[in-house]
Design a protein around this motif. Structure first.
Motif, PDB file in Angstrom:
ATOM      1  N   SER A 140     -24.639 -13.030 -30.539  1.00  0.00           N
ATOM      2  CA  SER A 140     -23.860 -14.132 -29.984  1.00  0.00           C
ATOM      3  C   SER A 140     -24.654 -14.838 -28.895  1.00  0.00           C
ATOM      4  N   VAL A 141     -24.320 -16.088 -28.651  1.00  0.00           N
ATOM      5  CA  VAL A 141     -25.007 -16.872 -27.624  1.00  0.00           C
ATOM      6  C   VAL A 141     -24.889 -16.227 -26.241  1.00  0.00           C
ATOM      7  N   PRO A 142     -23.686 -15.790 -25.814  1.00  0.00           N
ATOM      8  CA  PRO A 142     -23.596 -15.124 -24.504  1.00  0.00           C
ATOM      9  C   PRO A 142     -24.472 -13.885 -24.389  1.00  0.00           C
ATOM     10  N   ASP A 143     -24.499 -13.057 -25.438  1.00  0.00           N
ATOM     11  CA  ASP A 143     -25.322 -11.841 -25.394  1.00  0.00           C
ATOM     12  C   ASP A 143     -26.810 -12.177 -25.315  1.00  0.00           C
ATOM     13  N   ALA A 144     -27.212 -13.220 -26.033  1.00  0.00           N
ATOM     14  CA  ALA A 144     -28.614 -13.625 -26.003  1.00  0.00           C
ATOM     15  C   ALA A 144     -29.002 -14.140 -24.616  1.00  0.00           C
ATOM     16  N   LEU A 145     -28.116 -14.887 -23.974  1.00  0.00           N
ATOM     17  CA  LEU A 145     -28.387 -15.395 -22.630  1.00  0.00           C
ATOM     18  C   LEU A 145     -28.404 -14.262 -21.611  1.00  0.00           C
ATOM     19  N   ILE A 146     -27.521 -13.300 -21.771  1.00  0.00           N
ATOM     20  CA  ILE A 146     -27.496 -12.139 -20.869  1.00  0.00           C
ATOM     21  C   ILE A 146     -28.789 -11.342 -20.984  1.00  0.00           C
ATOM     22  N   GLU A 147     -29.301 -11.219 -22.201  1.00  0.00           N
ATOM     23  CA  GLU A 147     -30.562 -10.506 -22.418  1.00  0.00           C
ATOM     24  C   GLU A 147     -31.713 -11.218 -21.706  1.00  0.00           C
ATOM     25  N   VAL A 148     -31.729 -12.540 -21.773  1.00  0.00           N
ATOM     26  CA  VAL A 148     -32.763 -13.317 -21.077  1.00  0.00           C
ATOM     27  C   VAL A 148     -32.678 -13.096 -19.571  1.00  0.00           C
ATOM     28  N   ALA A 149     -31.465 -13.138 -19.031  1.00  0.00           N
ATOM     29  CA  ALA A 149     -31.275 -12.969 -17.587  1.00  0.00           C
ATOM     30  C   ALA A 149     -31.654 -11.566 -17.130  1.00  0.00           C
ATOM     31  N   SER A 150     -31.336 -10.549 -17.948  1.00  0.00           N
ATOM     32  CA  SER A 150     -31.598  -9.162 -17.555  1.00  0.00           C
ATOM     33  C   SER A 150     -33.092  -8.837 -17.556  1.00  0.00           C
ATOM     34  N   LYS A 151     -33.880  -9.539 -18.364  1.00  0.00           N
ATOM     35  CA  LYS A 151     -35.311  -9.267 -18.451  1.00  0.00           C
ATOM     36  C   LYS A 151     -36.106  -9.993 -17.371  1.00  0.00           C
ATOM     37  N   LEU A 156     -31.300 -16.882  -9.489  1.00  0.00           N
ATOM     38  CA  LEU A 156     -30.769 -18.206  -9.834  1.00  0.00           C
ATOM     39  C   LEU A 156     -30.506 -18.307 -11.336  1.00  0.00           C
ATOM     40  N   LEU A 157     -31.381 -17.705 -12.123  1.00  0.00           N
ATOM     41  CA  LEU A 157     -31.179 -17.709 -13.573  1.00  0.00           C
ATOM     42  C   LEU A 157     -29.942 -16.896 -13.945  1.00  0.00           C
ATOM     43  N   LYS A 158     -29.774 -15.744 -13.303  1.00  0.00           N
ATOM     44  CA  LYS A 158     -28.588 -14.915 -13.572  1.00  0.00           C
ATOM     45  C   LYS A 158     -27.302 -15.681 -13.243  1.00  0.00           C
ATOM     46  N   ARG A 159     -27.307 -16.370 -12.115  1.00  0.00           N
ATOM     47  CA  ARG A 159     -26.136 -17.153 -11.730  1.00  0.00           C
ATOM     48  C   ARG A 159     -25.884 -18.282 -12.723  1.00  0.00           C
ATOM     49  N   SER A 160     -26.957 -18.946 -13.137  1.00  0.00           N
ATOM     50  CA  SER A 160     -26.827 -20.053 -14.082  1.00  0.00           C
ATOM     51  C   SER A 160     -26.322 -19.570 -15.435  1.00  0.00           C
ATOM     52  N   VAL A 161     -26.849 -18.422 -15.880  1.00  0.00           N
ATOM     53  CA  VAL A 161     -26.411 -17.858 -17.164  1.00  0.00           C
ATOM     54  C   VAL A 161     -24.927 -17.504 -17.118  1.00  0.00           C
ATOM     55  N   ALA A 162     -24.476 -16.930 -16.006  1.00  0.00           N
ATOM     56  CA  ALA A 162     -23.051 -16.595 -15.874  1.00  0.00           C
ATOM     57  C   ALA A 162     -22.187 -17.852 -15.994  1.00  0.00           C
ATOM     58  N   GLN A 163     -22.648 -18.937 -15.388  1.00  0.00           N
ATOM     59  CA  GLN A 163     -21.875 -20.179 -15.450  1.00  0.00           C
ATOM     60  C   GLN A 163     -21.939 -20.811 -16.832  1.00  0.00           C
ATOM     61  N   LEU A 164     -23.106 -20.729 -17.472  1.00  0.00           N
ATOM     62  CA  LEU A 164     -23.246 -21.253 -18.832  1.00  0.00           C
ATOM     63  C   LEU A 164     -22.342 -20.507 -19.807  1.00  0.00           C
ATOM     64  N   ILE A 165     -22.291 -19.198 -19.656  1.00  0.00           N
ATOM     65  CA  ILE A 165     -21.428 -18.392 -20.533  1.00  0.00           C
ATOM     66  C   ILE A 165     -19.967 -18.765 -20.306  1.00  0.00           C
ATOM     67  N   SER A 166     -19.589 -18.997 -19.044  1.00  0.00           N
ATOM     68  CA  SER A 166     -18.210 -19.393 -18.740  1.00  0.00           C
ATOM     69  C   SER A 166     -17.866 -20.716 -19.406  1.00  0.00           C
ATOM     70  N   VAL A 167     -18.794 -21.667 -19.346  1.00  0.00           N
ATOM     71  CA  VAL A 167     -18.567 -22.961 -19.993  1.00  0.00           C
ATOM     72  C   VAL A 167     -18.511 -22.797 -21.509  1.00  0.00           C
ATOM     73  N   TYR A 168     -19.385 -21.937 -22.040  1.00  0.00           N
ATOM     74  CA  TYR A 168     -19.418 -21.714 -23.495  1.00  0.00           C
ATOM     75  C   TYR A 168     -18.109 -21.095 -23.994  1.00  0.00           C
ATOM     76  N   GLU A 169     -17.597 -20.134 -23.242  1.00  0.00           N
ATOM     77  CA  GLU A 169     -16.406 -19.407 -23.703  1.00  0.00           C
ATOM     78  C   GLU A 169     -15.098 -20.129 -23.388  1.00  0.00           C
ATOM     79  N   HIS A 170     -15.062 -20.830 -22.254  1.00  0.00           N
ATOM     80  CA  HIS A 170     -13.800 -21.442 -21.828  1.00  0.00           C
ATOM     81  C   HIS A 170     -13.856 -22.967 -21.807  1.00  0.00           C
ATOM     82  N   GLY A 171     -15.017 -23.502 -21.435  1.00  0.00           N
ATOM     83  CA  GLY A 171     -15.155 -24.942 -21.368  1.00  0.00           C
ATOM     84  C   GLY A 171     -14.261 -25.557 -20.308  1.00  0.00           C
ATOM     85  N   THR A 172     -14.213 -26.853 -20.289  1.00  0.00           N
ATOM     86  CA  THR A 172     -13.318 -27.592 -19.399  1.00  0.00           C
ATOM     87  C   THR A 172     -12.730 -28.764 -20.179  1.00  0.00           C
ATOM     88  N   LYS A 173     -11.619 -29.251 -19.707  1.00  0.00           N
ATOM     89  CA  LYS A 173     -10.960 -30.331 -20.426  1.00  0.00           C
ATOM     90  C   LYS A 173     -11.776 -31.621 -20.376  1.00  0.00           C
TER      91      LYS A 173
END
Length: 269
Positions: A140-151, A156-173
Protein backbone atom coordinates in the motif's frame (compact mmCIF):
# COMPACT_ATOMS: atom_id res chain seq x y z
CA UNK A 1 27.27 -9.16 26.91
CA UNK A 2 26.44 -11.01 23.71
CA UNK A 3 27.02 -9.23 20.44
CA UNK A 4 23.41 -9.48 19.34
CA UNK A 5 22.16 -7.95 22.58
CA UNK A 6 24.54 -5.01 22.52
CA UNK A 7 22.56 -1.83 21.79
CA UNK A 8 25.51 -0.13 20.13
CA UNK A 9 26.01 -2.96 17.66
CA UNK A 10 22.26 -3.23 17.10
CA UNK A 11 22.27 0.43 16.08
CA UNK A 12 25.35 -0.15 13.92
CA UNK A 13 23.62 -3.11 12.27
CA UNK A 14 20.58 -0.97 11.41
CA UNK A 15 22.74 1.88 10.14
CA UNK A 16 24.68 -0.51 7.91
CA UNK A 17 21.47 -2.00 6.55
CA UNK A 18 19.86 1.37 5.89
CA UNK A 19 23.10 2.58 4.24
CA UNK A 20 23.07 -0.47 1.93
CA UNK A 21 26.35 -1.89 3.27
CA UNK A 22 26.85 -5.56 2.43
CA UNK A 23 28.64 -6.29 5.72
CA UNK A 24 26.93 -6.95 9.03
CA UNK A 25 27.99 -5.20 12.23
CA UNK A 26 30.44 -7.92 13.28
CA UNK A 27 32.19 -8.05 9.92
CA UNK A 28 32.35 -4.26 9.64
CA UNK A 29 33.77 -3.87 13.15
CA UNK A 30 36.45 -6.47 12.40
CA UNK A 31 37.49 -4.65 9.23
CA UNK A 32 37.62 -1.36 11.13
CA UNK A 33 39.95 -2.95 13.68
CA UNK A 34 42.27 -4.21 10.94
CA UNK A 35 42.44 -0.78 9.35
CA UNK A 36 43.15 0.86 12.72
CA UNK A 37 46.13 -1.48 13.23
CA UNK A 38 47.51 -0.46 9.83
CA UNK A 39 47.02 3.22 10.74
CA UNK A 40 48.83 2.62 14.05
CA UNK A 41 51.83 1.10 12.25
CA UNK A 42 52.09 3.89 9.66
CA UNK A 43 51.67 6.56 12.36
CA UNK A 44 54.50 4.98 14.35
CA UNK A 45 56.76 4.84 11.29
CA UNK A 46 55.92 8.42 10.33
CA UNK A 47 56.63 9.69 13.84
CA UNK A 48 60.02 7.95 13.93
CA UNK A 49 60.97 9.57 10.63
CA UNK A 50 60.50 13.04 12.09
CA UNK A 51 61.08 12.74 15.86
CA UNK A 52 63.34 10.70 18.16
CA UNK A 53 61.07 10.43 21.20
CA UNK A 54 59.58 6.99 21.83
CA UNK A 55 56.83 7.54 24.41
CA UNK A 56 55.25 10.44 22.52
CA UNK A 57 55.39 8.35 19.35
CA UNK A 58 53.50 5.51 21.01
CA UNK A 59 50.86 7.91 22.31
CA UNK A 60 50.51 9.53 18.87
CA UNK A 61 50.18 6.14 17.17
CA UNK A 62 47.56 4.94 19.65
CA UNK A 63 45.54 8.13 19.20
CA UNK A 64 45.79 7.75 15.41
CA UNK A 65 44.59 4.13 15.52
CA UNK A 66 41.72 4.86 17.92
CA UNK A 67 40.69 7.90 15.87
CA UNK A 68 40.64 5.80 12.70
CA UNK A 69 38.42 3.22 14.42
CA UNK A 70 36.03 5.89 15.70
CA UNK A 71 35.78 7.54 12.28
CA UNK A 72 35.11 4.26 10.49
CA UNK A 73 32.53 3.05 13.03
CA UNK A 74 30.66 6.33 12.80
CA UNK A 75 30.77 6.36 8.99
CA UNK A 76 27.39 4.60 8.36
CA UNK A 77 25.55 6.93 10.74
CA UNK A 78 27.23 10.00 9.24
CA UNK A 79 26.27 8.86 5.75
CA UNK A 80 22.64 8.57 6.81
CA UNK A 81 22.71 12.02 8.46
CA UNK A 82 24.30 13.50 5.34
CA UNK A 83 21.65 11.82 3.22
CA UNK A 84 18.95 13.26 5.50
CA UNK A 85 20.32 16.77 4.95
CA UNK A 86 20.22 16.28 1.18
CA UNK A 87 16.63 15.06 1.42
CA UNK A 88 15.66 18.04 3.60
CA UNK A 89 17.20 20.35 1.00
CA UNK A 90 14.60 19.37 -1.63
CA UNK A 91 11.72 18.40 0.66
CA UNK A 92 9.86 21.76 0.83
CA UNK A 93 9.89 22.12 -2.97
CA UNK A 94 8.68 18.54 -3.47
CA UNK A 95 5.88 19.09 -0.96
CA UNK A 96 4.94 22.31 -2.72
CA UNK A 97 4.62 20.42 -6.01
CA UNK A 98 2.50 17.71 -4.39
CA UNK A 99 0.22 20.33 -2.84
CA UNK A 100 -0.27 22.08 -6.19
CA UNK A 101 -1.06 18.78 -7.92
CA UNK A 102 -3.53 17.75 -5.21
CA UNK A 103 -5.26 21.14 -5.23
CA UNK A 104 -5.60 20.91 -9.01
CA UNK A 105 -7.50 17.64 -8.65
CA UNK A 106 -4.76 15.16 -9.50
CA UNK A 107 -4.97 11.78 -7.74
CA UNK A 108 -2.56 11.25 -4.84
CA UNK A 109 -0.74 8.35 -6.55
CA UNK A 110 -0.20 10.42 -9.70
CA UNK A 111 0.97 13.44 -7.71
CA UNK A 112 3.47 11.28 -5.85
CA UNK A 113 4.71 9.73 -9.11
CA UNK A 114 5.13 13.14 -10.74
CA UNK A 115 7.24 14.28 -7.78
CA UNK A 116 9.35 11.11 -7.93
CA UNK A 117 10.07 11.74 -11.61
CA UNK A 118 11.07 15.35 -10.94
CA UNK A 119 14.60 16.51 -10.13
CA UNK A 120 14.62 16.41 -6.33
CA UNK A 121 17.86 14.47 -5.88
CA UNK A 122 17.86 11.70 -3.29
CA UNK A 123 14.27 12.47 -2.33
CA UNK A 124 13.08 11.60 -5.85
CA UNK A 125 15.11 8.38 -5.71
CA UNK A 126 13.49 7.39 -2.41
CA UNK A 127 10.01 8.13 -3.77
CA UNK A 128 10.77 6.06 -6.87
CA UNK A 129 11.64 3.11 -4.62
CA UNK A 130 8.33 3.57 -2.79
CA UNK A 131 6.38 3.61 -6.07
CA UNK A 132 8.19 0.45 -7.25
CA UNK A 133 7.22 -1.30 -4.01
CA UNK A 134 3.61 -0.29 -4.55
CA UNK A 135 3.54 -1.56 -8.13
CA UNK A 136 5.75 -4.64 -7.94
CA UNK A 137 5.26 -5.92 -4.41
CA UNK A 138 1.62 -4.91 -4.02
CA UNK A 139 2.41 -2.74 -0.97
CA UNK A 140 0.00 0.00 0.00
CA UNK A 141 1.05 3.61 -0.53
CA UNK A 142 1.11 4.40 3.24
CA UNK A 143 3.28 1.35 3.99
CA UNK A 144 5.68 2.25 1.19
CA UNK A 145 6.01 5.82 2.49
CA UNK A 146 6.53 4.58 6.05
CA UNK A 147 9.32 2.31 4.81
CA UNK A 148 11.02 5.28 3.14
CA UNK A 149 10.76 7.37 6.32
CA UNK A 150 12.04 4.56 8.57
CA UNK A 151 15.17 4.01 6.45
CA UNK A 152 16.16 7.66 6.58
CA UNK A 153 17.20 9.85 9.50
CA UNK A 154 15.24 12.92 8.45
CA UNK A 155 12.73 14.01 11.08
CA UNK A 156 11.24 16.45 8.57
CA UNK A 157 10.65 13.58 6.17
CA UNK A 158 8.97 11.52 8.90
CA UNK A 159 6.68 14.43 9.73
CA UNK A 160 5.89 15.01 6.06
CA UNK A 161 5.16 11.32 5.47
CA UNK A 162 2.76 11.27 8.44
CA UNK A 163 0.89 14.23 6.96
CA UNK A 164 0.89 12.76 3.46
CA UNK A 165 -0.55 9.50 4.77
CA UNK A 166 -3.25 11.47 6.62
CA UNK A 167 -4.19 13.29 3.42
CA UNK A 168 -4.12 10.01 1.47
CA UNK A 169 -6.37 8.18 3.92
CA UNK A 170 -8.74 10.96 4.96
CA UNK A 171 -8.25 13.86 2.58
CA UNK A 172 -10.04 17.17 3.00
CA UNK A 173 -13.21 18.53 1.52
CA UNK A 174 -11.52 21.53 -0.10
CA UNK A 175 -7.97 21.89 -1.36
CA UNK A 176 -6.45 18.62 -0.04
CA UNK A 177 -2.93 19.94 -0.62
CA UNK A 178 -3.29 23.02 1.55
CA UNK A 179 -1.96 21.30 4.68
CA UNK A 180 1.04 20.03 2.71
CA UNK A 181 1.63 23.54 1.41
CA UNK A 182 1.71 25.00 4.92
CA UNK A 183 4.36 22.46 5.96
CA UNK A 184 6.44 23.33 2.88
CA UNK A 185 6.25 27.06 3.65
CA UNK A 186 7.30 26.40 7.25
CA UNK A 187 10.35 24.45 6.02
CA UNK A 188 11.29 27.24 3.60
CA UNK A 189 11.05 29.75 6.44
CA UNK A 190 13.37 27.59 8.53
CA UNK A 191 15.88 27.38 5.69
CA UNK A 192 15.82 31.18 5.40
CA UNK A 193 16.57 31.53 9.13
CA UNK A 194 19.45 29.03 8.91
CA UNK A 195 20.85 30.93 5.94
CA UNK A 196 20.91 34.21 7.90
CA UNK A 197 22.52 32.51 10.90
CA UNK A 198 25.27 30.98 8.77
CA UNK A 199 25.93 34.29 7.02
CA UNK A 200 26.77 35.77 10.41
CA UNK A 201 29.29 33.00 11.07
CA UNK A 202 31.04 33.36 7.70
CA UNK A 203 32.74 36.60 8.76
CA UNK A 204 34.26 34.97 11.85
CA UNK A 205 35.39 31.92 9.87
CA UNK A 206 36.96 34.17 7.22
CA UNK A 207 39.03 35.99 9.86
CA UNK A 208 40.06 32.69 11.45
CA UNK A 209 41.19 31.34 8.07
CA UNK A 210 43.27 34.47 7.35
CA UNK A 211 44.96 34.21 10.75
CA UNK A 212 45.66 30.49 10.39
CA UNK A 213 46.77 30.52 6.77
CA UNK A 214 48.79 33.76 6.65
CA UNK A 215 49.51 35.48 9.96
CA UNK A 216 50.53 32.51 12.11
CA UNK A 217 52.83 30.93 9.46
CA UNK A 218 54.45 34.34 8.83
CA UNK A 219 55.06 34.91 12.55
CA UNK A 220 56.44 31.39 12.95
CA UNK A 221 58.89 31.83 10.07
CA UNK A 222 59.93 35.24 11.39
CA UNK A 223 60.54 33.68 14.80
CA UNK A 224 62.67 30.94 13.27
CA UNK A 225 64.64 33.34 11.07
CA UNK A 226 65.25 36.15 13.58
CA UNK A 227 65.31 34.10 16.76
CA UNK A 228 67.93 31.67 15.50
CA UNK A 229 70.49 34.49 15.45
CA UNK A 230 70.53 35.04 19.22
CA UNK A 231 68.69 32.10 20.85
CA UNK A 232 68.47 28.33 20.60
CA UNK A 233 65.55 27.15 18.42
CA UNK A 234 63.98 23.80 19.45
CA UNK A 235 63.46 22.81 15.78
CA UNK A 236 65.95 21.61 13.21
CA UNK A 237 65.70 22.37 9.50
CA UNK A 238 63.73 19.26 8.59
CA UNK A 239 61.17 19.81 11.36
CA UNK A 240 60.66 23.43 10.27
CA UNK A 241 60.09 22.21 6.72
CA UNK A 242 57.48 19.71 7.93
CA UNK A 243 55.68 22.34 10.02
CA UNK A 244 55.63 24.97 7.28
CA UNK A 245 55.09 22.68 4.30
CA UNK A 246 52.70 20.10 5.82
CA UNK A 247 51.33 21.07 9.24
CA UNK A 248 50.09 24.58 8.42
CA UNK A 249 48.47 23.58 5.08
CA UNK A 250 46.89 20.61 6.84
CA UNK A 251 45.37 22.89 9.49
CA UNK A 252 44.06 25.19 6.74
CA UNK A 253 42.46 22.22 4.98
CA UNK A 254 40.87 20.98 8.20
CA UNK A 255 39.40 24.43 8.85
CA UNK A 256 37.93 24.55 5.34
CA UNK A 257 36.38 21.11 5.80
CA UNK A 258 34.96 22.25 9.14
CA UNK A 259 33.40 25.32 7.52
CA UNK A 260 31.98 23.11 4.78
CA UNK A 261 30.48 20.75 7.36
CA UNK A 262 28.68 23.68 9.01
CA UNK A 263 27.32 25.01 5.71
CA UNK A 264 23.59 24.25 5.34
CA UNK A 265 22.99 21.71 2.60
CA UNK A 266 20.61 23.98 0.69
CA UNK A 267 23.38 26.60 0.33
CA UNK A 268 25.71 24.12 -1.37
CA UNK A 269 25.78 23.66 -5.12
Amino acid sequence: MEFKNNKYFEELEKNLKDSDFEENAKQYSGNCLKISIVVFIFAWLGWNLVFDTVFEGIVFSIISGVSATAILLSKPKKQLLKKAKKINKHLPFALMQISIDLNSGLAFDKALERTANSDYGLLSEELKKAIKDVKRNNISVPDALIEVASKNRSNLLKRSVAQLISVYEHGTKKKPGEIIRRIALEMLSRQKSESKEFSGKVVMFSLAFIVLSAIIPALFQAFITVGSSFMEIPFDGFQVLIIVGILFPLLDTLLLFYIKSLTPEFLKG
